[in-house]
Design a protein around this motif. Structure first.
Motif: not given
Lengths: 448, 448
Positions: A252-254, A259-260, A305-311, A317-319
């Motif tokens: 759903a995030i993708d 993203t992938d 760290s922020d990049r890793l937290l992204f998912a 929000p994606a849902l």
């Protein structure tokens, strides 16, 4: 006093009434309340409750309106008591490591004010940027850092509360420890506005961790990720954050973000350690989960760290972007996580609904999100979604868990709360409620 | 059922009755109870309470008899319900990091059983080797590690409780988080046997820290040591243990043990850090207190740590060797520690009594010990000692603190508890007590 005698306070504008009928829970709402009172000070709260008690009018305390169980949703005949205007941080005391706040303070604002003194307010519910401290206390809110720092209850020292009859009491104390009398702070915390209205709080602050270290890992399936969680638990490390996201949610995030993530795996874990030994502790965790993981990335600086937290951060929000989410909040014993997720998937198939799962794996706390089509606001929850929710509640209880780990009972889960508690304990709790609110004016129809 | 119908359980031997009239508080005791019932199982507890409720007989639950406020001391007409025989550790679950225990389990035994799985039971009251978990929960006991790990309440997930009428309920849950219903676990914890009798508990276990590091420091006077405590608080470190011992107490240890502690300084701090960053965290603390200290020693191995702990561990035994200690337990805001100690000394001079001070500086928790001559057991507390105790209570409240941080109210501090709570909150608490125990059979004369 009548509502007419409080003209400066009462808002009966149709839009205001409508917006007070719901929160972020997906509860479809009822007929609008008779008015919204925007308290300007604690005296207003006392006045409103004294009047409501005398007239038998229902009062629903409300903060940021970000509740996830319908506890602060206005209903027909009730007055919604909006505390968001009582939003002052009265004191930050770095020597005592505590803060005194009014209930309408936004949670993230308190943490930011603490940060200026090298301190933090540890509880960090997902809604931290819009929820209020008063609402956090009323629901005993959890959050990502709960794996190490616990929930709101663990950080509240004292409360100012206006009782149902309009009298005001101060419970708890400003010292870290104290055992004089029963734990009324604990009793009010999580009581969802049914025992009194919180008008002030003294909360603990902790030193901001010297360092944090972050790791994200992808797994071939969610059962394998759950086994990795068990391995982390057994490793001797104490992660500050230990979050899980399933493959459907990654997809759903993708879809929303371009993203992938999902090509990397069918389950995602986010782990954060903090303190002076953050890196070494993370290395212990990395070693523990290595046998299970398909892909591991670590970070010790904020940007990485922020990049890793992204998912994890973009999950809800994606849902919300792809439909109407009904947010569940069960907890199960940590060793039953894999079984819980497997059976939630089976429920989704059998009921032909979309269920996405993420949550606080370190606490065994899963948020299965049932996403339906985007009906107009106020539309009832579709029958299949409600059946799926009921089956998830039943599953949580069957596995030795709870129907709500951190969001609360509110109007959404009353029937199931009674089942979880059992008749004897439910009756005991009801007697406590009656003791505090003999006329039944505080948030009737919600919670117990 | 009458007591005569429970012959196997009831002990009316004079020595048994006498030993049940006191605890370790210095409370002089009253006329002996009418019998001691040694429960063999939970069914006995239910039977005794049902019988007591029907007959209006007072019941005083008792574990290890190590209480410090007289809450478990038997009185005339009451039945003492001895739970020390219910001492099984039912389960240690390393995957869930929790234990299920009966109330009579000795606290240190639980910690040792957890250690076999690399885990710990964090609360460590000074009486850990003789106190029971049930008693710890009934008093919400603290301990040395409280500075980082909190008190008993923070580690109890669920309780089995027999209510006043003999019915048994299970409150709380086996998951780390959960917000269904009011926090009855918190309400029972610290209720000193006045709301029900605890017959089982599920408690949290935590990973045993990977490393610990220990520091002891001596100071020219106690005010300087208190300033060092503030500097540690502001350093960003989170010590697991932060203890203070005054010069008089060091002198008493020297007199009893033949040591020479007091020549090193007039105040002593003990600091312990733990976790993956223990050494670095201790170095931060050492740097913070260096400007204040006369002498600092550090240790990272167990034997050397034990040597540093000596002065703290021998404090109370030394005072017990030189007279009859009346153990107080106030807490004050941490920034008022120096003022509190200075004024306690003035009270000692003015009342012409010996007062020794040590305590948990990290929590602002001081144990002023008023040592009188060794009268025979049961002798009343001398008037000057009682006056000094009353003045210490008043001082704690004046400084914004509490009359009891971790030992409880019991029979020693009832009047002061009412003062601390204030009339409104005391009345509210009393109504809760009446709700749980309408006939007033549970530990009457104690606590509220």
């Amino acid at each position: 006093m009548t509502l007419v005698e409080l003209p400066a306070l009462v808002d009966t504008d149709a839009a205001a009434l409508l917006s007070a009928t719901t929160d972020r829970s997906g509860w479809p709402g009822a007929a609008p309340p008779r008015g919204v009172v925007r308290a300007r000070d604690v005296g207003d709260v006392r006045d409103v409750l004294a009047w409501a008690n005398a007239t038998g009018t229902s009062v629903i305390a409300r903060g940021g309106g970000s509740g996830l169980a319908g506890a602060a949703a206005g209903v027909d005949g009730a007055v919604v008591l909006d505390l968001s205007g009582l939003d002052r941080i009265l004191a930050i005391d770095p020597d005592e490591q505590l803060a005194r706040v009014e209930p309408g303070v936004i949670t993230a604002d308190l943490d930011a004010a603490a940060a200026a003194h090298g301190l933090m307010y540890a509880p960090d519910p997902g809604s931290v940027s819009i929820s209020t401290i008063g609402g956090n206390i009323a629901t005993n809110a959890g959050g990502l850092r709960g794996a190490k720092y616990g929930v709101t209850r663990d950080h509240v020292l004292a409360l100012d509360v206006v009782l149902a009859d309009g009298t005001q009491v101060h419970v708890g104390r400003d010292t870290i420890k104290g055992v004089t009398g029963y734990d009324l702070v604990g009793l009010f915390t999580g009581s969802e506005g049914t025992l009194g209205v919180i008008v002030g709080a003294t909360v603990r602050l902790l030193p901001r961790p010297a360092r944090t270290a972050t790791l994200s890992a992808y797994f071939s399936d969610i059962e394998t990720a759950a086994h990795a969680v068990s391995a982390i638990t057994r490793s001797g490390a104490r992660p500050a954050v230990l979050e899980i996201v399933d493959g459907q949610t990654l997809g759903a995030i993708d879809a929303v973000e371009g993203t992938d993530l999902r090509v990397r795996g069918e389950a995602f874990l986010l782990v954060q350690t903090d303190g002076f030994g953050a890196e070494e502790e993370l290395a212990v965790i990395a070693a523990a989960l290595a046998p299970f993981a398909a892909l591991v990335e670590t970070a010790t600086d904020a940007a990485a760290s922020d990049r890793l937290l992204f998912a994890r951060r973009r999950a809800l929000p994606a849902l919300e972007a792809i439909g109407r989410p009904l947010i569940e909040d069960v907890a199960v014993p940590r060793s039953r996580l894999a079984e819980a997720v497997r059976r939630i998937r089976a429920i989704a198939e059998e009921e032909n609904v979309r269920i996405f799962v993420f949550g606080h794996a370190g606490d065994g706390n899963l948020h299965p999100i049932i996403v339906t089509e985007s009906e107009p606001a106020g539309a009832p929850i579709p029958a299949a979604a409600q059946r799926a929710a009921d089956r998830i509640f039943a599953l949580a209880l069957e596995l030795g868990g709870t129907i709500t780990a951190e969001h609360g009972v509110g109007r959404l889960k009353r029937e199931w709360a009674a089942r979880e508690l059992g008749a004897d304990v439910h009756a005991l709790q009801t007697r406590i409620r009656d003791l505090f609110d003999p006329r039944g004016i505080l948030n009737p129809g919600s919670s117990l």
